[in-house]
Design a protein around this motif. Structure first.
Motif, short mmCIF file in Angstrom:
data_model
loop_
_atom_site.label_atom_id
_atom_site.label_comp_id
_atom_site.label_asym_id
_atom_site.label_seq_id
_atom_site.Cartn_x
_atom_site.Cartn_y
_atom_site.Cartn_z
N THR A 1 -8.68 -3.27 3.35
CA THR A 1 -10.02 -2.83 3.76
C THR A 1 -10.93 -4.03 4.00
OG1 THR A 1 -9.78 -0.79 2.48
CG2 THR A 1 -12.01 -1.43 3.08
N GLN B 1 -13.65 4.42 10.13
CA GLN B 1 -13.04 5.17 9.03
C GLN B 1 -11.80 5.93 9.51
OE1 GLN B 1 -15.60 8.15 7.28
NE2 GLN B 1 -14.20 8.56 5.59
N ASP C 1 -10.47 7.27 1.22
CA ASP C 1 -9.39 7.79 2.06
C ASP C 1 -8.05 7.18 1.66
OD1 ASP C 1 -11.10 9.36 3.51
OD2 ASP C 1 -11.26 7.98 5.21
N ALA C 2 -8.07 5.86 1.44
CA ALA C 2 -6.82 5.17 1.10
C ALA C 2 -6.22 5.72 -0.19
CB ALA C 2 -7.09 3.67 0.96
N LEU C 3 -7.07 5.89 -1.20
CA LEU C 3 -6.57 6.38 -2.48
C LEU C 3 -6.10 7.83 -2.37
CD1 LEU C 3 -9.19 4.75 -4.88
CD2 LEU C 3 -6.95 3.90 -4.17
N GLN C 4 -6.78 8.59 -1.54
CA GLN C 4 -6.38 9.98 -1.33
C GLN C 4 -5.01 10.05 -0.68
OE1 GLN C 4 -9.07 12.17 1.19
NE2 GLN C 4 -7.66 13.87 1.41
N VAL C 5 -4.77 9.19 0.32
CA VAL C 5 -3.47 9.17 0.99
C VAL C 5 -2.39 8.72 0.01
CG1 VAL C 5 -2.11 8.01 2.77
CG2 VAL C 5 -4.40 8.84 3.30
N GLN C 6 -2.72 7.72 -0.81
CA GLN C 6 -1.73 7.23 -1.77
C GLN C 6 -1.35 8.29 -2.79
OE1 GLN C 6 -3.45 3.58 -3.33
NE2 GLN C 6 -1.87 2.37 -2.29
N PHE D 1 0.84 -1.21 0.00
CA PHE D 1 0.00 0.00 0.00
C PHE D 1 0.87 1.25 0.00
CE2 PHE D 1 -1.80 3.49 2.41
CZ PHE D 1 -2.94 3.76 1.68
N ASP E 1 -21.29 1.70 1.87
CA ASP E 1 -20.96 3.11 2.02
C ASP E 1 -19.66 3.28 2.82
OD1 ASP E 1 -21.49 6.03 2.10
OD2 ASP E 1 -21.71 5.65 4.24
N LEU E 2 -19.55 2.54 3.92
CA LEU E 2 -18.33 2.66 4.73
C LEU E 2 -17.12 2.13 3.97
CD1 LEU E 2 -16.93 3.39 7.34
CD2 LEU E 2 -17.60 1.17 8.29
N THR E 3 -17.31 1.04 3.24
CA THR E 3 -16.21 0.51 2.42
C THR E 3 -15.73 1.57 1.43
OG1 THR E 3 -17.15 -1.71 2.61
CG2 THR E 3 -15.54 -1.36 0.87
N ARG F 1 -16.04 4.83 1.68
CA ARG F 1 -15.38 5.94 2.40
C ARG F 1 -13.94 5.56 2.75
NH1 ARG F 1 -19.80 6.53 6.94
NH2 ARG F 1 -18.11 7.47 8.12
N ILE F 2 -13.76 4.33 3.24
CA ILE F 2 -12.42 3.89 3.65
C ILE F 2 -11.50 3.82 2.42
CG2 ILE F 2 -11.13 1.92 4.53
CD1 ILE F 2 -13.49 1.38 6.43
N LEU F 3 -12.02 3.27 1.32
CA LEU F 3 -11.19 3.16 0.12
C LEU F 3 -10.86 4.53 -0.47
CD1 LEU F 3 -12.63 0.03 -1.71
CD2 LEU F 3 -10.31 0.35 -0.85
N TRP G 1 -3.66 4.07 6.99
CA TRP G 1 -3.10 4.48 5.68
C TRP G 1 -1.95 5.46 5.87
CZ3 TRP G 1 -5.24 0.65 3.87
CH2 TRP G 1 -6.59 0.42 3.75
N PHE H 1 -14.67 -2.10 12.50
CA PHE H 1 -16.04 -1.60 12.68
C PHE H 1 -16.76 -2.38 13.78
CE2 PHE H 1 -20.52 -2.32 11.41
CZ PHE H 1 -21.01 -1.06 11.75
N GLU I 1 -19.04 3.66 12.63
CA GLU I 1 -18.57 3.82 11.25
C GLU I 1 -17.53 4.95 11.17
OE1 GLU I 1 -22.12 1.99 8.49
OE2 GLU I 1 -21.76 4.16 8.44
N MET J 1 -8.00 5.39 8.38
CA MET J 1 -7.27 6.53 7.84
C MET J 1 -5.89 6.63 8.50
SD MET J 1 -7.05 8.98 5.77
CE MET J 1 -7.61 10.56 5.21
N LEU K 1 -19.55 -5.12 6.52
CA LEU K 1 -19.16 -3.70 6.43
C LEU K 1 -20.05 -3.12 5.34
CD1 LEU K 1 -16.81 -2.15 7.85
CD2 LEU K 1 -15.50 -2.45 5.77
N SER K 2 -20.72 -2.03 5.65
CA SER K 2 -21.64 -1.48 4.66
C SER K 2 -20.87 -1.00 3.43
CB SER K 2 -22.43 -0.32 5.27
OG SER K 2 -21.58 0.79 5.45
#
Lengths: 199, 121
Positions: free
Chosen positions: A35, A61, B35-40, A23, B27-29, B31-33, A68, A43, A57, A65, B24-25
């Motif tokens: 993830t 998140q 964030d991950a792509l934004q950090v990358q 990652f 929507d939450l998945t 949001r988490i992804l 990451w 969660f 949630e 974060m 894991l909903s």
């Protein structure tokens, strides 16, 4: 959270450590795999500790974060990624509860039934028991609740819980024992309603 | 005995909770992804944000040892100025030393000195 170690299969999935390194090097698939692997547990712990789906949630998140952002500095082999993530999640839960201390906690926000293999009555009974357990869990002090959730729902070992909560193994045993006694007392009055002895 | 029964019964509740915790909903998945792509995709932070670097005065203060050291330094300066303006009796007059005025202080009386020199001859 990690795949079983010691497998000689060359196709064995990469460890959490390896995924985190991938990652940090920009691998998008590693982000998806982490993830999928770590998100649900993060969660789940937050939900059991906080008793509120929306807050859980947000905490999950936030915890992910931090994972990451921490990835470039991660030292593979020095600690388990899951242990680090559990600790961050619990600390975020405590911070949130401190901020909102005095507010009420919604016990209606419980996990949704998710096992499609079970019959509808079984799912309803699972949901009822889970609701009752969550209700009882929310009556425990924070540390007892955390220890019980990690030990009996996440099924972690006492030494691992000790590492996550940064306390001794004896303290973990004490917290879980007291927590279980309190839960048993809280649920004792609901034996018939929840069908304790139906297997 | 009843306590043991109640404790055993707890396993039913824990098992029910475990069966419900692996979702894991979507929507939450997402949001988490996200964030991950934004950090990358974010550039590596090279310098601290502006405002966190201390100013020149703060750096000087820190170098000298902070406010306690500055207090001592100010007291020493004030004492030096006071001694220069109004020196005690046992200290030579600094103004006279600077202007070159000869001092009246004689360590050996001039008469005695000439007598000593005469004896040597």
């Amino acid at each position: 959270m990690s795949p079983p170690s010691g497998s000689s299969d060359a196709d064995a999935p990469p460890s959490d450590d390896a995924l985190l390194v991938l990652f940090a090097n920009g691998d998008e698939l590693a982000a998806r795999e982490l993830t999928t692997r770590l998100g649900p547990r993060t969660f789940s712990v937050a939900l059991r500790v906080l008793g509120d789906r929306a807050e859980a949630e947000d905490v999950a998140q936030d915890a992910m974060m931090r994972l990451w952002k921490m990835a470039p500095d991660w030292q593979p082999g020095q600690a388990k990624v899951s242990t680090w993530l559990y600790r961050v999640t619990l600390n975020l839960c405590l911070d949130l509860k401190r901020r909102k201390r005095g507010g009420s906690v919604g016990i209606d926000d419980v996990p949704e039934p998710a096992d499609p293999a079970k019959s509808a009555p079984d799912q309803l009974q699972d949901a009822a028991r889970s609701d009752a357990l969550q209700d009882a869990l929310m009556q425990l002090p924070d540390r007892q609740r955390q220890a019980v959730v990690l030990r009996h729902i996440e099924e972690l070992s006492n030494p691992e819980i000790a590492g996550i909560m940064e306390i001794g193994v004896e303290a973990v045993e004490s917290l879980t024992a007291r927590g279980k006694r309190a839960l048993a007392a809280a649920l004792a009055g609901r034996r018939e309603e929840l069908g304790y002895h139906d297997g | 005995m009843a306590d043991n029964d109640n404790m055993d019964d707890l396993d039913i509740f824990f098992a029910a909770a475990r069966r419900e915790t692996d979702t894991l909903s979507a929507d939450l998945t997402d949001r988490i992804l996200r964030d991950a792509l934004q950090v990358q995709s974010a550039p590596v932070e090279a310098t601290p944000a502006r405002g966190t670097v201390p100013g020149l005065w703060q750096q000087l203060l820190a170098t000298l040892g902070g406010w306690p050291a500055m207090g001592g330094l100010a007291a020493a300066c004030a004492a030096g100025i006071w001694i220069g303006v109004a020196p005690p009796n046992f200290v030579p007059d600094p103004l006279a030393l600077v202007s070159g005025t000869q001092s009246d202080l004689n360590l050996i009386d001039s008469y005695d000195m000439s007598a000593l020199m005469a004896e040597d001859q």
